[in-house]
Write a protein that holds these residues in place. Structure first.
Motif, PDB file in Angstrom:
ATOM      1  N   PRO B   4       0.834  -1.212   0.000  1.00 11.02           N
ATOM      2  CA  PRO B   4       0.000   0.000   0.000  1.00 11.02           C
ATOM      3  C   PRO B   4       0.868   1.262   0.000  1.00 11.02           C
ATOM      4  CG  PRO B   4      -0.459  -1.454   1.891  1.00 11.02           C
ATOM      5  CD  PRO B   4       0.839  -1.889   1.294  1.00 11.02           C
ATOM      6  N   ASP B   5       0.227   2.419  -0.186  1.00  7.12           N
ATOM      7  CA  ASP B   5       0.955   3.686  -0.086  1.00  7.12           C
ATOM      8  C   ASP B   5       1.344   3.930   1.363  1.00  7.12           C
ATOM      9  OD1 ASP B   5       1.059   4.553  -2.706  1.00  7.12           O
ATOM     10  OD2 ASP B   5      -0.965   5.354  -2.655  1.00  7.12           O
ATOM     11  N   GLY B   6       2.455   4.638   1.562  1.00 13.67           N
ATOM     12  CA  GLY B   6       2.867   5.003   2.912  1.00 13.67           C
ATOM     13  C   GLY B   6       3.983   4.129   3.464  1.00 13.67           C
ATOM     14  N   TYR B   7       4.304   3.028   2.774  1.00 17.59           N
ATOM     15  CA  TYR B   7       5.331   2.110   3.267  1.00 17.59           C
ATOM     16  C   TYR B   7       6.689   2.382   2.611  1.00 17.59           C
ATOM     17  CZ  TYR B   7       1.612  -0.749   5.242  1.00 17.59           C
ATOM     18  OH  TYR B   7       0.549  -1.181   5.968  1.00 17.59           O
ATOM     19  N   LEU B   8       6.649   2.629   1.307  1.00 21.20           N
ATOM     20  CA  LEU B   8       7.908   2.758   0.569  1.00 21.20           C
ATOM     21  C   LEU B   8       8.473   4.161   0.716  1.00 21.20           C
ATOM     22  CD1 LEU B   8       6.970   0.858  -2.716  1.00 21.20           C
ATOM     23  CD2 LEU B   8       8.167  -0.024  -0.715  1.00 21.20           C
ATOM     24  N   SER B   9       9.789   4.248   0.802  1.00 16.47           N
ATOM     25  CA  SER B   9      10.419   5.562   0.863  1.00 16.47           C
ATOM     26  C   SER B   9      10.371   6.191  -0.530  1.00 16.47           C
ATOM     27  CB  SER B   9      11.867   5.421   1.335  1.00 16.47           C
ATOM     28  OG  SER B   9      12.590   4.643   0.420  1.00 16.47           O
ATOM     29  N   THR B  10      10.520   7.532  -0.566  1.00 15.10           N
ATOM     30  CA  THR B  10      10.410   8.243  -1.851  1.00 15.10           C
ATOM     31  C   THR B  10      11.381   7.693  -2.911  1.00 15.10           C
ATOM     32  OG1 THR B  10       9.757  10.172  -0.575  1.00 15.10           O
ATOM     33  CG2 THR B  10      10.298  10.546  -2.882  1.00 15.10           C
ATOM     34  N   PRO B  11      12.676   7.432  -2.569  1.00 12.18           N
ATOM     35  CA  PRO B  11      13.565   6.887  -3.607  1.00 12.18           C
ATOM     36  C   PRO B  11      13.038   5.595  -4.205  1.00 12.18           C
ATOM     37  CG  PRO B  11      14.835   7.506  -1.668  1.00 12.18           C
ATOM     38  CD  PRO B  11      13.398   7.650  -1.289  1.00 12.18           C
ATOM     39  N   VAL B  12      12.452   4.731  -3.347  1.00 10.12           N
ATOM     40  CA  VAL B  12      12.021   3.416  -3.841  1.00 10.12           C
ATOM     41  C   VAL B  12      10.786   3.543  -4.728  1.00 10.12           C
ATOM     42  CG1 VAL B  12      11.200   1.129  -3.138  1.00 10.12           C
ATOM     43  CG2 VAL B  12      13.077   2.198  -1.906  1.00 10.12           C
ATOM     44  N   ALA B 108       5.722  -0.062  -8.033  1.00 10.53           N
ATOM     45  CA  ALA B 108       6.425  -1.166  -7.363  1.00 10.53           C
ATOM     46  C   ALA B 108       5.658  -2.470  -7.536  1.00 10.53           C
ATOM     47  CB  ALA B 108       6.604  -0.839  -5.881  1.00 10.53           C
ATOM     48  N   ASN B 109       4.332  -2.408  -7.324  1.00 13.40           N
ATOM     49  CA  ASN B 109       3.527  -3.629  -7.440  1.00 13.40           C
ATOM     50  C   ASN B 109       3.514  -4.156  -8.874  1.00 13.40           C
ATOM     51  OD1 ASN B 109       2.792  -3.809  -4.706  1.00 13.40           O
ATOM     52  ND2 ASN B 109       1.204  -2.265  -4.982  1.00 13.40           N
ATOM     53  N   VAL B 110       3.432  -3.228  -9.842  1.00 16.50           N
ATOM     54  CA  VAL B 110       3.452  -3.639 -11.255  1.00 16.50           C
ATOM     55  C   VAL B 110       4.818  -4.247 -11.593  1.00 16.50           C
ATOM     56  CG1 VAL B 110       3.514  -2.709 -13.620  1.00 16.50           C
ATOM     57  CG2 VAL B 110       1.650  -2.088 -12.091  1.00 16.50           C
ATOM     58  N   PHE B 111       5.880  -3.581 -11.128  1.00 15.53           N
ATOM     59  CA  PHE B 111       7.221  -4.105 -11.407  1.00 15.53           C
ATOM     60  C   PHE B 111       7.382  -5.510 -10.807  1.00 15.53           C
ATOM     61  CE2 PHE B 111      11.733  -4.615 -10.218  1.00 15.53           C
ATOM     62  CZ  PHE B 111      12.274  -4.621 -11.508  1.00 15.53           C
ATOM     63  N   ASN B 112       6.943  -5.683  -9.551  1.00 14.88           N
ATOM     64  CA  ASN B 112       7.127  -6.973  -8.865  1.00 14.88           C
ATOM     65  C   ASN B 112       6.314  -8.087  -9.504  1.00 14.88           C
ATOM     66  OD1 ASN B 112       8.537  -5.371  -7.123  1.00 14.88           O
ATOM     67  ND2 ASN B 112       7.058  -5.463  -5.462  1.00 14.88           N
ATOM     68  N   MET B 113       5.007  -7.816  -9.684  1.00 19.41           N
ATOM     69  CA  MET B 113       4.105  -8.914 -10.070  1.00 19.41           C
ATOM     70  C   MET B 113       3.823  -8.979 -11.567  1.00 19.41           C
ATOM     71  SD  MET B 113       1.374  -9.144  -6.980  1.00 19.41           S
ATOM     72  CE  MET B 113       1.401  -7.529  -6.255  1.00 19.41           C
ATOM     73  N   ALA B 114       3.662  -7.793 -12.205  1.00 21.51           N
ATOM     74  CA  ALA B 114       3.245  -7.806 -13.611  1.00 21.51           C
ATOM     75  C   ALA B 114       4.439  -7.880 -14.565  1.00 21.51           C
ATOM     76  CB  ALA B 114       2.413  -6.566 -13.918  1.00 21.51           C
ATOM     77  N   ILE B 115       5.577  -7.361 -14.146  1.00 25.14           N
ATOM     78  CA  ILE B 115       6.734  -7.394 -15.056  1.00 25.14           C
ATOM     79  C   ILE B 115       7.700  -8.505 -14.632  1.00 25.14           C
ATOM     80  CG2 ILE B 115       8.669  -6.073 -16.021  1.00 25.14           C
ATOM     81  CD1 ILE B 115       6.939  -3.519 -15.477  1.00 25.14           C
ATOM     82  N   GLU B 153      12.049  -4.248  -1.292  1.00 29.82           N
ATOM     83  CA  GLU B 153      11.642  -2.833  -1.372  1.00 29.82           C
ATOM     84  C   GLU B 153      11.225  -2.306   0.002  1.00 29.82           C
ATOM     85  OE1 GLU B 153      10.233  -3.558  -5.931  1.00 29.82           O
ATOM     86  OE2 GLU B 153       8.745  -3.386  -4.359  1.00 29.82           O
ATOM     87  N   LEU B 154      10.552  -3.154   0.776  1.00 27.96           N
ATOM     88  CA  LEU B 154      10.162  -2.731   2.129  1.00 27.96           C
ATOM     89  C   LEU B 154      11.392  -2.538   3.005  1.00 27.96           C
ATOM     90  CD1 LEU B 154       7.016  -4.995   2.729  1.00 27.96           C
ATOM     91  CD2 LEU B 154       7.039  -2.529   2.488  1.00 27.96           C
ATOM     92  N   LEU B 155      12.350  -3.467   2.882  1.00 31.30           N
ATOM     93  CA  LEU B 155      13.573  -3.371   3.696  1.00 31.30           C
ATOM     94  C   LEU B 155      14.384  -2.143   3.318  1.00 31.30           C
ATOM     95  CD1 LEU B 155      14.659  -7.117   3.778  1.00 31.30           C
ATOM     96  CD2 LEU B 155      13.876  -5.763   5.714  1.00 31.30           C
ATOM     97  N   VAL B 156      14.522  -1.913   2.025  1.00 32.85           N
ATOM     98  CA  VAL B 156      15.282  -0.743   1.558  1.00 32.85           C
ATOM     99  C   VAL B 156      14.610   0.545   2.031  1.00 32.85           C
ATOM    100  CG1 VAL B 156      15.957   0.537  -0.522  1.00 32.85           C
ATOM    101  CG2 VAL B 156      16.342  -1.904  -0.405  1.00 32.85           C
ATOM    102  N   SER B 157      13.273   0.503   2.130  1.00 35.39           N
ATOM    103  CA  SER B 157      12.528   1.694   2.579  1.00 35.39           C
ATOM    104  C   SER B 157      12.646   1.935   4.075  1.00 35.39           C
ATOM    105  CB  SER B 157      11.052   1.557   2.200  1.00 35.39           C
ATOM    106  OG  SER B 157      10.925   1.508   0.815  1.00 35.39           O
ATOM    107  N   GLY B 158      13.266   0.996   4.778  1.00 38.03           N
ATOM    108  CA  GLY B 158      13.488   1.189   6.208  1.00 38.03           C
ATOM    109  C   GLY B 158      12.351   0.714   7.090  1.00 38.03           C
TER     110      GLY B 158
END
Lengths: 235, 300
Positions: B4-12, B108-115, B153-158
């Motif tokens: 969901p929104d709010g988890y990933l840091s801006t760079p990610v 992120a979700n499209v990259f992970n699951m759809a691509i 992605e979650l780990l990189v986002s801290g």
């Protein structure tokens, strides 16, 4: 189902409902970026965002409590990370995830509650999203409920024959998915034949043409202005 | 796996959006050029089928049940480009209508699951020429890749995750991937019986790029996980190789560190950088779209 409720709400006639979908999508993205970049969360600003989004809900003549409840769909997942953050000794980080997730979901619910699905796709098209993808989304949405009901009926039929769904054999469940696919495939071909008979050449005609009026620009400024200002205050 | 929104840091979220949006544009153009217009209803209905198939519970042992995710199955049925578009349509619909996954996190979700998920699943299917083992591995690789990328992605986002939680998550992903593999194989086998020839086996000409893309995806997902589990590793490697100065000068830009360096106020700086990210994505997509259209016109 949640999407049926959103569709009902999206048929309203308020000022927000009548705006150009591209203006609403852009406004929603600005709000989402402002919320996503709140690190760490400034609690007074988060509360101000909450009040602002609630005021937007009221001005769109939407049921405030039910809209807020619809946004809580993201909370179970957020609570898991909040508990983990609490265990890691950083409770403020967990609370920040909950605040950001809820405010972001509230923004998305507001966008969908004030924009019908065809209008949303038209807005995305005017923002140059790939038309092919939008057409797939349109067909997906149109047949979603039909196939979900069919899957539900198959599940109930299997449950009534075999006691409970859980004791269904793996292969039998796979067979059910295969049958569902067969029906979906047949339906897709029938749909195409019917559409071809009505003159479909790959482009779905639009029944409503949107023009970007000054009121749409005013709406965009009215939403983006306070949101960016609040973000500026947050520091 | 829907972030969901709010988890990933801006760079990610900016980085994944920058990768996912032009890729989807390119795949949409590719899928559109390869199919007749009658495929559009078919693709939409197949998306609805995957939605509906997720309602059918499969017994997974110990009284628990699982359901199909469907990325690999779609890849085997329609080819990876079309499957990516259908999965993107599913993810966008889930994010908008069901708040299952965020709008900014859609990239992120499209990259992970759809691509990545779809292409990683298509690799064993293509290599093993559509055999049952290939189908099983397609489901396994697809889900495992998507899950590893989401976790990274979650780990990189801290996002706080104790090591024990990461171990449990990895074990759970492995079990889920095994189930997805078994489901993909069972459903595809049932489909072949009902509708012989429905699986889209790879053509010889299209195989090389599929293999390269899928291998790159697999490597990238594992690389991400390693980098996120030990974020200092890359930095120490750069230090040892004497690259620190060069890397920092290469990375220094007006929007470096995801802040607009020309704006003094940090809040406004981050917001401007975020907005600039969205503008960059928009410009990239338009450029890809126009370049493709120009190529098509020249070819015609």
């Amino acid at each position: 189902m949640r999407h049926a409720r959103l569709e009902l709400w999206s048929r309203g006639t308020s000022f927000a409902h009548r705006r150009h979908p591209a203006a609403k999508i852009t406004a929603a993205l600005i709000v989402l970026v402002s919320i996503a970049t709140l690190r760490p969360v400034h609690w007074r600003v988060a509360l101000a965002y909450f009040v602002f989004l609630t005021a937007m809900t009221a001005s769109a003549r939407l049921p405030i409590l039910r809209v807020h409840l619809a946004a809580t769909a993201v909370l179970p997942f957020a609570l898991v990370f909040a508990v983990l953050s609490l265990a890691a000794g950083t409770p403020e980080r967990g609370l920040a995830i909950i605040a950001r997730a809820w405010l972001s979901a509230l923004t998305t619910v507001l966008l969908m509650a004030t924009t019908t699905q065809p209008d949303l796709l038209a807005g995305l098209e005017s923002l140059h999203a790939p038309r092919f993808l939008l057409q797939v989304m349109q067909f997906l949405y149109r047949y979603l409920l039909v196939l979900v009901e069919e899957a539900g009926a198959m599940r109930d039929a299997a449950a009534s024959r075999a006691g409970t769904v859980g004791v269904l054999e793996f292969r039998r469940a796979a067979g059910a998915a295969g049958v569902l696919f067969g029906r979906a495939w047949t339906r897709a071909n029938a749909i195409h034949q019917a559409m071809a008979a009505r003159g479909f050449t790959g482009q779905i005609p639009r029944f409503r043409v949107f023009r970007f009026h000054p009121a749409d620009l005013a709406f965009l400024v009215a939403v983006a202005g306070p949101v960016v200002a609040l973000r500026f205050i947050a520091g | 796996m829907h972030i969901p929104d709010g988890y990933l840091s801006t760079p990610v979220w900016v980085a994944t959006d920058v990768v996912a949006a032009p890729t989807v544009f390119w795949l949409a153009r590719r899928a559109q050029s390869k199919f007749d217009h009658h495929r559009v209803p078919l693709m939409g209905v197949m998306g609805a089928f995957v939605f509906a198939a997720q309602m059918l519970n499969f017994p997974a042992g110990n009284g628990t049940s699982s359901h199909l995710v469907g990325g690999a199955l779609l890849g085997c049925l329609m080819g990876p480009a079309a499957a990516s578009i259908v999965m993107t349509a599913i993810l966008a619909t889930q994010a908008l209508l069901f708040q299952d996954g965020g709008l900014l996190a859609l990239g992120a979700n499209v990259f992970n699951m759809a691509i990545a998920g779809v292409f990683a699943g298509y690799l064993p299917f293509a290599l093993l020429k559509g055999s049952r083992t290939g189908l099983f591995l397609a489901g396994f690789c697809s889900l495992m890749t998507a899950a590893l990328l989401a976790l990274s992605e979650l780990l990189v986002s801290g996002v706080a995750m104790p090591p024990a939680m990461i171990t449990v998550s990895l074990a759970w992903f492995a079990v889920s991937a095994l189930i997805e593999g078994a489901l993909t194989m069972a459903v595809a086998t049932a489909l072949e019986r009902i509708q012989p020839g429905c699986l889209r086996r790879p053509q010889s000409g299209s195989r090389a790029w599929v293999v390269v893309a899928a291998a790159a995806t697999l490597l990238a997902s594992f690389g991400w996980l390693l980098a996120s589990a030990k974020p200092d590793g890359l930095q120490s490697l750069a230090l040892r190789a004497g690259l620190t100065g060069r890397v920092s000068s290469l990375l220094s830009s007006p929007l470096g560190e995801y802040q607009a360096s020309f704006i003094a106020n940090p809040a406004l700086s981050r917001t401007v950088a975020g907005m600039a990210g969205l503008v960059v994505i928009y410009v990239l997509c338009t450029a890809v779209s126009r370049a493709w259209a120009a190529t098509r016109r020249e070819g015609a």
